[in-house]
Design a protein around this motif. Structure first.
Motif, PDB file in Angstrom:
ATOM      1  N   LEU A 115       0.812  -1.214   0.000  1.00  0.00           N
ATOM      2  CA  LEU A 115       0.000   0.000   0.000  1.00  0.00           C
ATOM      3  C   LEU A 115       0.849   1.269   0.000  1.00  0.00           C
ATOM      4  O   LEU A 115       0.320   2.360  -0.192  1.00  0.00           O
ATOM      5  N   SER A 116       2.133   1.153   0.218  1.00  0.00           N
ATOM      6  CA  SER A 116       3.013   2.324   0.226  1.00  0.00           C
ATOM      7  C   SER A 116       3.567   2.661  -1.148  1.00  0.00           C
ATOM      8  O   SER A 116       4.232   3.686  -1.310  1.00  0.00           O
ATOM      9  N   THR A 117       3.320   1.838  -2.138  1.00  0.00           N
ATOM     10  CA  THR A 117       3.825   2.133  -3.485  1.00  0.00           C
ATOM     11  C   THR A 117       3.144   3.383  -4.025  1.00  0.00           C
ATOM     12  O   THR A 117       1.952   3.594  -3.834  1.00  0.00           O
ATOM     13  N   ALA A 118       3.971   4.182  -4.703  1.00  0.00           N
ATOM     14  CA  ALA A 118       3.458   5.442  -5.244  1.00  0.00           C
ATOM     15  C   ALA A 118       2.684   5.173  -6.534  1.00  0.00           C
ATOM     16  O   ALA A 118       3.064   4.356  -7.367  1.00  0.00           O
ATOM     17  N   VAL A 119       1.565   5.881  -6.662  1.00  0.00           N
ATOM     18  CA  VAL A 119       0.711   5.757  -7.839  1.00  0.00           C
ATOM     19  C   VAL A 119       0.489   7.162  -8.392  1.00  0.00           C
ATOM     20  O   VAL A 119       0.221   8.103  -7.640  1.00  0.00           O
ATOM     21  N   GLN A 120       0.600   7.293  -9.708  1.00  0.00           N
ATOM     22  CA  GLN A 120       0.364   8.581 -10.349  1.00  0.00           C
ATOM     23  C   GLN A 120      -0.886   8.448 -11.212  1.00  0.00           C
ATOM     24  O   GLN A 120      -0.971   7.582 -12.086  1.00  0.00           O
ATOM     25  N   LEU A 121      -1.869   9.299 -10.967  1.00  0.00           N
ATOM     26  CA  LEU A 121      -3.122   9.259 -11.711  1.00  0.00           C
ATOM     27  C   LEU A 121      -3.010  10.104 -12.969  1.00  0.00           C
ATOM     28  O   LEU A 121      -2.348  11.144 -12.980  1.00  0.00           O
ATOM     29  N   GLU A 122      -3.720   9.666 -14.014  1.00  0.00           N
ATOM     30  CA  GLU A 122      -3.699  10.378 -15.285  1.00  0.00           C
ATOM     31  C   GLU A 122      -5.139  10.600 -15.741  1.00  0.00           C
ATOM     32  O   GLU A 122      -5.985   9.714 -15.646  1.00  0.00           O
ATOM     33  N   PHE A 123      -5.418  11.801 -16.232  1.00  0.00           N
ATOM     34  CA  PHE A 123      -6.731  12.153 -16.768  1.00  0.00           C
ATOM     35  C   PHE A 123      -6.519  12.774 -18.136  1.00  0.00           C
ATOM     36  O   PHE A 123      -5.934  13.844 -18.253  1.00  0.00           O
ATOM     37  N   SER A 124      -6.982  12.086 -19.178  1.00  0.00           N
ATOM     38  CA  SER A 124      -6.770  12.560 -20.540  1.00  0.00           C
ATOM     39  C   SER A 124      -8.105  12.717 -21.249  1.00  0.00           C
ATOM     40  O   SER A 124      -8.910  11.771 -21.306  1.00  0.00           O
ATOM     41  N   VAL A 125      -8.337  13.908 -21.777  1.00  0.00           N
ATOM     42  CA  VAL A 125      -9.519  14.184 -22.588  1.00  0.00           C
ATOM     43  C   VAL A 125      -9.039  14.915 -23.827  1.00  0.00           C
ATOM     44  O   VAL A 125      -8.483  16.016 -23.737  1.00  0.00           O
ATOM     45  N   ALA A 126      -9.255  14.295 -24.977  1.00  0.00           N
ATOM     46  CA  ALA A 126      -8.842  14.850 -26.271  1.00  0.00           C
ATOM     47  C   ALA A 126      -7.369  15.254 -26.217  1.00  0.00           C
ATOM     48  O   ALA A 126      -6.491  14.415 -26.107  1.00  0.00           O
ATOM     49  N   THR A 127      -7.085  16.553 -26.245  1.00  0.00           N
ATOM     50  CA  THR A 127      -5.700  17.018 -26.244  1.00  0.00           C
ATOM     51  C   THR A 127      -5.218  17.428 -24.864  1.00  0.00           C
ATOM     52  O   THR A 127      -4.071  17.816 -24.710  1.00  0.00           O
ATOM     53  N   MET A 128      -6.077  17.357 -23.874  1.00  0.00           N
ATOM     54  CA  MET A 128      -5.712  17.780 -22.518  1.00  0.00           C
ATOM     55  C   MET A 128      -5.272  16.562 -21.706  1.00  0.00           C
ATOM     56  O   MET A 128      -6.000  15.570 -21.608  1.00  0.00           O
ATOM     57  N   HIS A 129      -4.100  16.609 -21.126  1.00  0.00           N
ATOM     58  CA  HIS A 129      -3.574  15.528 -20.304  1.00  0.00           C
ATOM     59  C   HIS A 129      -3.200  16.099 -18.939  1.00  0.00           C
ATOM     60  O   HIS A 129      -2.373  16.998 -18.836  1.00  0.00           O
TER      61      HIS A 129
ATOM     62  N   SER B 113      -1.415  13.628 -11.775  1.00  0.00           N
ATOM     63  CA  SER B 113      -1.327  13.971 -10.357  1.00  0.00           C
ATOM     64  C   SER B 113       0.102  13.781  -9.877  1.00  0.00           C
ATOM     65  O   SER B 113       0.926  13.154 -10.543  1.00  0.00           O
ATOM     66  N   ILE B 114       0.354  14.299  -8.695  1.00  0.00           N
ATOM     67  CA  ILE B 114       1.648  14.029  -8.080  1.00  0.00           C
ATOM     68  C   ILE B 114       1.633  12.567  -7.616  1.00  0.00           C
ATOM     69  O   ILE B 114       0.565  12.011  -7.346  1.00  0.00           O
ATOM     70  N   PRO B 115       2.749  11.913  -7.537  1.00  0.00           N
ATOM     71  CA  PRO B 115       2.764  10.514  -7.064  1.00  0.00           C
ATOM     72  C   PRO B 115       2.287  10.437  -5.610  1.00  0.00           C
ATOM     73  O   PRO B 115       2.792  11.136  -4.727  1.00  0.00           O
ATOM     74  N   LEU B 116       1.275   9.624  -5.386  1.00  0.00           N
ATOM     75  CA  LEU B 116       0.687   9.454  -4.059  1.00  0.00           C
ATOM     76  C   LEU B 116       0.759   7.987  -3.650  1.00  0.00           C
ATOM     77  O   LEU B 116       0.627   7.097  -4.488  1.00  0.00           O
ATOM     78  N   PRO B 117       0.950   7.724  -2.355  1.00  0.00           N
ATOM     79  CA  PRO B 117       0.902   6.332  -1.897  1.00  0.00           C
ATOM     80  C   PRO B 117      -0.509   5.759  -2.106  1.00  0.00           C
ATOM     81  O   PRO B 117      -1.509   6.471  -2.028  1.00  0.00           O
ATOM     82  N   LEU B 118      -0.579   4.489  -2.355  1.00  0.00           N
ATOM     83  CA  LEU B 118      -1.856   3.838  -2.638  1.00  0.00           C
ATOM     84  C   LEU B 118      -2.819   3.944  -1.455  1.00  0.00           C
ATOM     85  O   LEU B 118      -4.026   4.092  -1.647  1.00  0.00           O
TER      86      LEU B 118
END
Length: 123
Positions: A27-41, A44-49
């Motif tokens: 649960l301590s592994t860092a996860v980075q979220l991504e939100f992509s819509v058309a040309t917008m990407h 997030s900053i890397p957060l622990p799970l």
């Protein structure tokens, strides 16, 4: 009932804390979220799970709280209208009780055979 709710919440809390303690490393592994819509990407900053899990839990709890709050307000308003209607119907029933009975109508019922011993059709 209040103690039962407290006991259930305590058990859920203890179970979740045991889960987090026993699964600390994964649960301590860092996860980075991504939100992509058309040309917008957006990234997030890397957060622990575990922060994502706790954040999701809190968002879900707030949504449930909002739904229950709206439902409680709706039920309270419905209760208020039903109490008002009940009071009006109670007043109407009280006013109908004070109306005197029509004496000639009662005498005609008695003359139809119930008091004279005559049998009514179908009896």
């Amino acid at each position: 009932m209040r103690y039962l709710k407290f006991l259930v919440l305590l058990v859920v809390f203890v179970a979740s804390m045991l889960f987090f303690v026993q699964n600390n490393q994964p649960l301590s592994t860092a996860v980075q979220l991504e939100f992509s819509v058309a040309t917008m990407h957006l990234y997030s900053i890397p957060l622990p799970l575990y922060l994502l899990v706790l954040g999701s839990f809190l968002v879900g709890a707030l949504v449930c709280l909002l739904v229950f709050l709206v439902d409680r307000i709706r039920l309270g308003l419905e209760l208020k209208t039903l109490r008002t209607r009940y009071a009006a119907l109670e007043d109407e029933a009280l006013s109908l009780r004070t109306i005197p009975l029509n004496q000639p109508m009662n005498q005609s019922v008695n003359q139809s055979g119930s008091s004279t011993g005559q049998s009514l059709p179908g009896q």
